[in-house]
Design a protein around this motif. Structure first.
Motif, short mmCIF file in Angstrom:
data_model
loop_
_atom_site.label_atom_id
_atom_site.label_comp_id
_atom_site.label_asym_id
_atom_site.label_seq_id
_atom_site.Cartn_x
_atom_site.Cartn_y
_atom_site.Cartn_z
N UNK A 1 42.10 -16.07 7.11
CA UNK A 1 42.30 -16.70 5.99
C UNK A 1 43.36 -17.77 6.50
N UNK A 2 44.38 -17.42 7.15
CA UNK A 2 45.43 -17.95 7.63
C UNK A 2 44.99 -19.33 8.44
N UNK A 3 43.93 -19.17 9.35
CA UNK A 3 43.53 -20.14 10.22
C UNK A 3 42.53 -21.08 9.14
N UNK A 4 42.03 -20.58 8.11
CA UNK A 4 41.29 -21.74 7.06
C UNK A 4 42.36 -22.39 6.43
N UNK A 5 43.67 -21.93 6.16
CA UNK A 5 44.65 -22.30 5.42
C UNK A 5 45.21 -23.53 6.28
N UNK A 6 45.51 -22.91 7.60
CA UNK A 6 46.15 -24.15 8.78
C UNK A 6 45.01 -25.47 8.69
N UNK A 7 43.82 -25.03 8.75
CA UNK A 7 42.82 -26.27 9.12
C UNK A 7 42.72 -26.97 7.89
N UNK A 8 42.90 -26.48 6.71
CA UNK A 8 42.96 -27.33 5.36
C UNK A 8 44.03 -28.19 5.33
N UNK A 9 45.32 -27.53 5.78
CA UNK A 9 46.55 -28.31 5.73
C UNK A 9 46.40 -29.40 6.66
N UNK A 10 45.75 -29.13 7.83
CA UNK A 10 45.54 -30.33 8.94
C UNK A 10 44.82 -31.46 8.27
N UNK A 11 43.88 -31.30 7.25
CA UNK A 11 43.05 -32.20 6.63
C UNK A 11 43.96 -33.02 5.63
N UNK A 12 44.99 -32.08 4.90
CA UNK A 12 45.45 -32.95 3.87
C UNK A 12 47.04 -33.50 4.15
N UNK A 13 47.28 -33.08 5.25
CA UNK A 13 48.73 -33.45 5.65
C UNK A 13 48.92 -35.13 6.07
N UNK A 14 50.18 -35.47 6.01
CA UNK A 14 50.31 -36.99 6.45
C UNK A 14 50.42 -36.78 7.94
N UNK A 15 50.18 -37.65 8.77
CA UNK A 15 50.01 -37.92 10.19
C UNK A 15 51.42 -37.16 10.62
N UNK A 16 52.68 -37.49 10.12
CA UNK A 16 53.84 -36.99 10.61
C UNK A 16 53.86 -35.52 10.76
N UNK A 17 52.96 -34.73 9.98
CA UNK A 17 53.07 -33.49 10.07
C UNK A 17 52.22 -33.05 11.08
N UNK A 18 51.40 -33.56 11.72
CA UNK A 18 50.42 -33.14 12.90
C UNK A 18 51.04 -31.99 13.89
N UNK A 19 52.26 -32.31 14.29
CA UNK A 19 52.82 -31.45 15.16
C UNK A 19 52.96 -30.10 14.66
N UNK A 20 53.49 -30.18 13.48
CA UNK A 20 53.89 -28.90 12.74
C UNK A 20 52.55 -28.10 12.47
N UNK A 21 51.22 -28.64 12.53
CA UNK A 21 50.26 -27.99 12.38
C UNK A 21 49.88 -27.31 13.59
N UNK A 22 50.01 -28.04 14.73
CA UNK A 22 49.87 -27.66 16.04
C UNK A 22 50.66 -26.25 16.19
N UNK A 23 51.81 -26.18 16.00
CA UNK A 23 52.85 -25.21 16.15
C UNK A 23 52.42 -24.02 15.13
N UNK A 24 51.81 -24.23 14.16
CA UNK A 24 51.14 -23.17 13.41
C UNK A 24 50.01 -22.65 14.06
N UNK A 25 49.14 -23.33 14.68
CA UNK A 25 47.88 -22.75 15.45
C UNK A 25 48.45 -21.83 16.58
N UNK A 26 49.60 -22.42 17.01
CA UNK A 26 50.13 -21.41 18.13
C UNK A 26 51.01 -20.25 17.91
N UNK A 27 50.96 -19.89 16.65
CA UNK A 27 51.64 -18.74 16.19
C UNK A 27 50.90 -17.50 15.95
N UNK A 28 51.24 -16.25 16.57
CA UNK A 28 50.30 -15.13 16.50
C UNK A 28 50.79 -14.29 15.40
#
Length: 511
Positions: free
Chosen positions: A170-197
């Motif tokens: 569920x968390x991974x789906x949320x992150x992927x959806x956020x990646x589709x909806x966020x502004x380009x300035x948030x791409x780095x934040x999305x990458x950091x989320x994907x790296x959090x266990x």
């Protein structure tokens, strides 16, 4: 330059006032202000006195908030919403940190139970779903249905009862959806989320990034809204202010008093001129130009004590007007310093190119923040005096000329230090010339882009004065567009009280 140039400047100012208050202007104004145009529905009307309820007062406050926000979005190209965290060392910041830590620690303990307790996690997923849906534009049905299907809290509760919740999925789906909806300035934040266990830390960081995305979405909305507001701002502000006036009939009291003071000043000036003219008819009623009265009212704002409440019709520009006043105060000091230096040692520096600009470069840093309560202007002027003496002596030495003697240096520094004294002749002179320039600027037609001639003694600050002047004229001209009908009503009542009490014309002679 010689100090007695004040006489020439004052005569120019007098001629400008006379031309602005010409009889034709006054006759036309009287006809317009006395006309009954009640058939025009877009004209503002004052409400009769009534008792104001708390709900009506709150409605007026909301209207004022909407008006102020819309005005700021339209006129301030840099306006945006910023995400600001509470300072960690503040009481509120400490409380927030403690409460949040307690919540996330409790969530972690629930998820570590055997079997895990998912109720709090499910509530978080429900909140995340609502936030994601709020980012969608109308018509995004496919992704809306997908979000509702994947983050179906009823389904997740059923899975929790059988200990079959794929919380990481569920968390991974949320992150992927956020990646589709966020502004380009948030791409780095999305990458950091994907790296959090760690799932708890991941959920915490998801909410942090969602908060940032909310701010991004708000600023995107503001950016799209700005052109529309700019096209419709005059009508919008006038309509909103009329609603405020209907809710609170006293909403023009301060504005009325502001204009009334200018009328009294003008009457006093006319009276003084009549008494000094032997052939003047003292029995005739003085004719006052409404345009001149209103322009003089606007000029008062450049010397306004902003600890007092500003007229209601100018609340949306209060901060900008205060900044202009503060900038003009700084420019006045710089012009005074240059004029004093030029008068005292002008012969010694006449051959030095751009010496006035060098004096300005010395003064500006030392006058930075001069409008703060903690600023010591006298000390700053003493420092400026010392540096100017040093600069002059260095210039004289480089050209093989004798330096200033101690008496001349003392006189120069003393005159610079005395600028702050009340009724200082140099300060009064420069202030009159600044006022004359601003008055000349307001007398120009609003469509005319050129600047009036810069008065003597202000050439060293000409670029800055023209910049401040253009900002000031822009504020004034827009304010006249929005509130001209309201001013017309006030001026008609104050200047022509015997006139029929009709509504003011929407198109007024206030330019």
């Amino acid at each position: 330059m010689p100090l007695n140039d004040d006489q020439n400047s004052d005569s120019d100012s007098s001629r400008l006032s006379e031309s602005t208050a010409s009889s034709s202007d006054s006759e036309y104004s009287r006809q317009s202000f006395n006309s009954d145009s009640s058939s025009k529905p877009s004209s503002p009307a004052s409400s009769p006195p009534k008792i104001i309820t708390f709900d009506e007062l709150m409605a007026a406050a909301r209207n004022l908030t909407d008006l102020t926000l819309a005005h700021e979005i339209a006129v301030n190209a840099n306006f945006c919403i910023k995400h600001e965290d509470l300072p960690q060392n503040s009481f509120a910041g400490t409380v927030k940190q403690i409460v949040h830590k307690a919540f996330w620690d409790h969530l972690e303990s629930e998820l570590n139970e055997d079997p895990p307790e998912y109720e709090h996690a499910i509530k978080l997923f429900e909140e995340i779903k609502e936030i994601l849906l709020s980012f969608l534009t109308p018509g995004a049905n496919r992704i809306q249905n997908q979000i509702c299907e994947v983050l179906d809290t009823d389904l997740i509760r059923q899975q929790a009862e059988h200990n079959a919740v794929d919380i990481h999925g569920l968390a991974n789906y949320i992150i992927n959806t956020m990646g589709k909806l966020c502004a380009p300035v948030r791409d780095n934040d999305i990458k950091q989320l994907k790296a959090t266990d760690n799932i708890v830390e991941l959920l915490r960081q998801i909410f942090r990034v969602l908060d940032l995305m909310k701010v991004d979405m708000a600023n995107y909305t503001i950016q799209n809204l700005r052109p529309y507001l700019q096209r419709n701002l005059v009508d919008y502000e006038r309509t909103k202010f009329q609603e405020i006036l209907e809710e609170t009939p006293s909403a023009l009291d301060l504005t009325t008093e502001w204009i009334k003071e200018s009328i009294e000043d003008e009457l006093s000036s006319v009276s003084d001129e009549s008494s000094s003219s032997p052939g003047a008819d003292s029995s005739s009623k003085p004719i006052i130009s409404p345009t001149l009265v209103l322009n003089n009212s606007y000029l008062k704002l450049l010397q306004w004590d902003y600890r007092k409440t500003i007229p209601e019709t100018l609340i949306t520009d209060e901060v900008r007007l205060q900044e202009l006043r503060e900038k003009l105060n700084q420019l006045k000091i710089i012009a005074c310093v240059c004029l004093i230096t030029n008068n005292m040692v002008g012969a010694a520096i006449v051959d030095v190119p751009d010496f006035a600009d060098q004096l300005k470069r010395i003064s500006v840093p030392l006058l930075e923040g001069m409008n703060k309560k903690t600023f010591d202007l006298k000390e700053a002027l003493n420092a400026i005096g010392v540096q100017i003496c040093s600069k002059v002596n260095r210039s004289l030495t480089e050209r093989g000329l004798p330096t200033l003697n101690e008496e001349m240096q003392s006189n120069l520094m003393g005159q610079i230090a005395h600028i702050v004294e009340e009724n200082n002749p140099v300060s009064s002179l420069i202030d009159k010339r600044i006022q004359f320039f601003m008055r000349s600027l307001l007398a120009l037609p609003s469509f005319q882009k050129c600047m009036p001639t810069m008065p003597g003694g202000l050439s060293v600050i000409q670029t800055e004065m023209e910049f401040v002047g253009s900002q000031y004229a822009s504020i004034v001209n827009f304010n006249k567009q929005v509130y001209g009908p309201f001013y017309a009503n006030i001026l008609r009542k104050l200047l022509f009280p015997e006139a029929p009490m009709g509504k003011a014309e929407t198109e007024t002679p206030i330019n």
